[in-house]
Design an enzyme around this catalytic site. Structure first.
Site, short mmCIF file in Angstrom:
data_model
loop_
_atom_site.label_atom_id
_atom_site.label_comp_id
_atom_site.label_asym_id
_atom_site.label_seq_id
_atom_site.Cartn_x
_atom_site.Cartn_y
_atom_site.Cartn_z
N GLN A 17 48.16 52.10 14.02
CA GLN A 17 46.69 51.23 14.82
C GLN A 17 47.27 50.42 16.20
O GLN A 17 46.87 50.92 18.09
CB GLN A 17 45.67 50.99 13.91
CG GLN A 17 44.22 51.28 15.04
CD GLN A 17 43.15 50.51 13.98
OE1 GLN A 17 42.33 50.32 14.82
NE2 GLN A 17 43.00 50.78 12.95
N ASP A 168 43.99 44.87 14.85
CA ASP A 168 44.46 45.92 15.65
C ASP A 168 44.22 46.66 16.95
O ASP A 168 45.03 46.13 18.10
CB ASP A 168 44.57 47.14 14.07
CG ASP A 168 45.95 46.98 13.11
OD1 ASP A 168 46.60 46.30 13.05
OD2 ASP A 168 45.76 47.72 12.18
N GLY A 247 25.55 32.67 19.62
CA GLY A 247 25.59 32.14 20.75
C GLY A 247 24.37 30.73 20.94
O GLY A 247 23.72 30.69 19.64
N GLY A 248 23.26 30.91 21.69
CA GLY A 248 22.43 29.21 21.86
C GLY A 248 21.35 29.81 21.19
O GLY A 248 20.40 29.17 21.76
N1 COA Z 1 64.32 56.49 14.00
C1 COA Z 1 64.69 56.10 12.73
N2 COA Z 1 64.92 54.78 12.93
C2 COA Z 1 63.45 54.83 13.18
C3 COA Z 1 62.18 55.39 13.86
C4 COA Z 1 63.64 56.28 14.56
N3 COA Z 1 62.93 57.11 15.67
N4 COA Z 1 61.06 54.62 13.91
C5 COA Z 1 61.67 53.47 13.43
N5 COA Z 1 62.58 53.14 12.88
C6 COA Z 1 63.36 52.19 11.27
C7 COA Z 1 63.03 51.23 12.20
O1 COA Z 1 63.97 51.12 13.18
C8 COA Z 1 62.45 50.73 11.02
O2 COA Z 1 64.20 50.61 10.54
P1 COA Z 1 64.32 48.46 9.84
O3 COA Z 1 63.72 48.63 8.96
O4 COA Z 1 65.53 49.40 8.32
O5 COA Z 1 64.63 48.29 10.66
C9 COA Z 1 61.55 50.87 9.72
O6 COA Z 1 61.93 52.22 10.58
C10 COA Z 1 60.51 51.03 9.33
O7 COA Z 1 59.47 50.54 10.60
P2 COA Z 1 59.17 49.05 10.25
O8 COA Z 1 58.27 48.60 11.42
O9 COA Z 1 59.19 48.01 9.14
O10 COA Z 1 57.81 50.48 9.37
P3 COA Z 1 56.90 49.75 8.14
O11 COA Z 1 56.83 51.23 7.64
O12 COA Z 1 57.62 49.08 6.95
O13 COA Z 1 56.11 48.72 8.44
C11 COA Z 1 53.73 47.75 9.89
C12 COA Z 1 54.70 48.60 9.12
C13 COA Z 1 53.35 47.85 10.53
C14 COA Z 1 53.28 46.65 8.85
C15 COA Z 1 54.74 47.00 10.41
O14 COA Z 1 55.65 48.05 11.63
C16 COA Z 1 53.84 46.06 11.74
O15 COA Z 1 54.56 44.91 11.16
N6 COA Z 1 54.78 45.52 13.27
C17 COA Z 1 54.07 44.85 13.56
C18 COA Z 1 53.01 44.57 13.92
C19 COA Z 1 51.80 45.92 13.71
O16 COA Z 1 52.13 46.26 14.47
N7 COA Z 1 50.67 45.62 12.64
C20 COA Z 1 49.80 46.47 12.80
C21 COA Z 1 49.79 47.98 12.34
S1 COA Z 1 48.17 48.93 12.97
#
Ligand code: COA
Length: 415
Positions: A17, A168, A247-248
């Site tokens: 998001q 988000d 607020g106030g």
């Molecule tokens: N091709 C190949 N690999 C890809 C890719 C693509 N097109 N797109 C993503 N990936 C891989 C990434 O390189 C990552 O690999 P790695 O862990 O081996 O380095 C993997 O996909 C997963 O990415 P990640 O961001 O860790 O996803 P997640 O589902 O585990 O975590 C969140 C999700 C949201 C918790 C995390 O992305 C996060 O903390 N983001 C920052 C804060 C944020 O925006 N949070 C709010 C989300 S609404």
């Protein structure tokens, strides 16, 4: 008519998001947003909270309008080359991966700079530098860590998260501002830069008034506009304020006619000081306008509960819309508690493009929230979200790949 961000190309590496909110706004302002997804899977939200089997969810469609979707496996060596070509062609890379994911793909800031020194790299992360910088973060974690949860809810209950996605969508908004600011600075310097919006920081920015209150509490030990005053006690930290106004001008949520059966038959009522005499007239308590216990804002503070109880006796005789109409005639600030059903059906929101009906090839018609920011010279047209990889061939052709090369990359699993 042209659009404000015509000619700006965004390499959109966002998911879920926070990041998609940001790039959707940029797309609405006219940027060409190319969303990179993994073939076969795509943004995880495509399949989350589905209401129709095998069709992109509303979660996805409502956050990814006006974008193009390309599939690239960025861990495949040939896929990396495609991504390099995109980095050279785009102005901004936006990502909200878990900390370090972009580096692990081989796209460090230094490498991106080598490829394109004008590139702006914009990131959402859960936390800024510090003890939690490596943590993965979702909405409610940010609400808790940013001060929203400890200050939301009622004093006798636990911390509460809000339905507004301030962690988000709120951080996505902050990031969008950072990106357009960096684009503006680039017109002077010719250089890209990194933009970071941490969700904890974004939430805290939106909870600024609570840090204000913390310092007032530290100094005086009491906050007279909070419902804890005068009969409750204050601890060391800003307490939950229920529905008190931040607020106030004291406010509270009051029952309206029908509250027994309708969970949203309520109105927010603000006892704004300049219209106090009018409030007294409307509720039939004319004597309060001059009575020393009620005539001034300071005198009213110890009596707020009693005052709101009296006003509620009046609001309970009206529907929230009747009350709103009467109060508005007297310029008394108030607002009905609108349900999502009422908002979805509200004609004025349709007229302004704040609620938009969109047609989608596999889902059919659905409602979405349009661009809340209206520019007179850059009107927003909301276009449906892309299907997974819908624009891969088109974008690859723009990068100079021939149909044969595209098909070879597809066979190699790179796109
Ligand atoms: N091709 C190949 N690999 C890809 C890719 C693509 N097109 N797109 C993503 N990936 C891989 C990434 O390189 C990552 O690999 P790695 O862990 O081996 O380095 C993997 O996909 C997963 O990415 P990640 O961001 O860790 O996803 P997640 O589902 O585990 O975590 C969140 C999700 C949201 C918790 C995390 O992305 C996060 O903390 N983001 C920052 C804060 C944020 O925006 N949070 C709010 C989300 S609404």
């Amino acid at each position: 008519m042209g659009k404000a961000l015509d000619g700006v190309r965004i390499l959109d590496f966002t998911h879920v998001q926070s990041g998609p909110t940001c790039t959707q706004l940029l797309a609405w302002f006219g940027a060409d947003v190319i969303k990179v997804e993994r073939a076969g899977a795509g943004d995880i939200t495509r399949e989350q909270l589905r209401d129709i089997p095998d069709v992109d969810s509303l979660y996805f469609t409502m956050l990814n309008h006006n974008k193009r979707s390309v599939t690239i496996d960025t861990k495949n060596p040939e896929g990396k080359l495609v991504l390099e070509a995109l980095i050279q062609k785009c102005d901004v890379l936006v990502e909200n991966f878990a900390p370090g994911a972009l580096d692990r793909m081989g796209f460090t800031w230094e490498r991106i700079q080598e490829l394109n020194p004008r590139m702006i790299v914009a990131s959402v992360k859960g936390f800024g530098p510090g003890p939690y910088e490596d943590c993965k973060v979702y909405e409610n974690v940010a609400q808790c860590a940013g001060g929203a949860a400890s200050t939301t809810g009622f004093d006798d209950g636990p911390p509460v998260v809000t339905g507004a996605q301030i962690g988000d969508s709120g951080t996505g908004l902050h990031l969008a501002l950072g990106i357009v600011t960096a684009l503006y600075q680039r017109t002077q310097t010719g250089r890209g830069q990194r933009v970071l919006a941490a969700m904890q920081d974004g939430v805290l920015n939106l909870c600024r008034v609570k840090l204000r209150d913390q310092q007032r509490l530290d100094r005086t030990g009491v906050m007279k506009e909070y419902p804890q005053y005068p009969n409750g006690s204050f601890g060391e930290a800003v307490p939950r304020a229920g529905n008190a106004s931040g607020g106030g001008q004291p406010g509270w949520i009051l029952k309206c006619k029908g509250w027994e059966t309708d969970p949203n038959a309520y109105i927010y009522f603000i006892t704004q000081a300049p219209v106090w005499a009018k409030i007294c007239n409307v509720i039939g308590k004319e004597e309060w306008a001059t009575h020393p216990d009620y005539a001034t804002p300071a005198a009213r503070l110890p009596h707020l509960k009693e005052i709101f109880a009296e006003i509620e006796r009046w609001t309970m005789t009206k529907t929230k819309f009747e009350a709103m109409q009467i109060l508005n005639e007297y310029d008394i600030p108030c607002g009905p508690i609108l349900s999502m059903k009422e908002i979805a059906e509200e004609p004025s929101l349709r007229k302004t493009g704040t609620i938009v009906e969109v047609d989608h090839p596999t889902r059919g018609k659905y409602l979405t929230v349009g661009n809340p920011i209206k520019l007179s010279d850059s009107p927003t047209e909301v276009k449906r979200s892309p299907l997974l990889g819908e624009h891969t061939d088109e974008v690859m052709a723009e990068l100079g790949y021939s149909p044969e090369q595209i098909s070879a990359l597809r066979t190699a699993g790179a796109i």
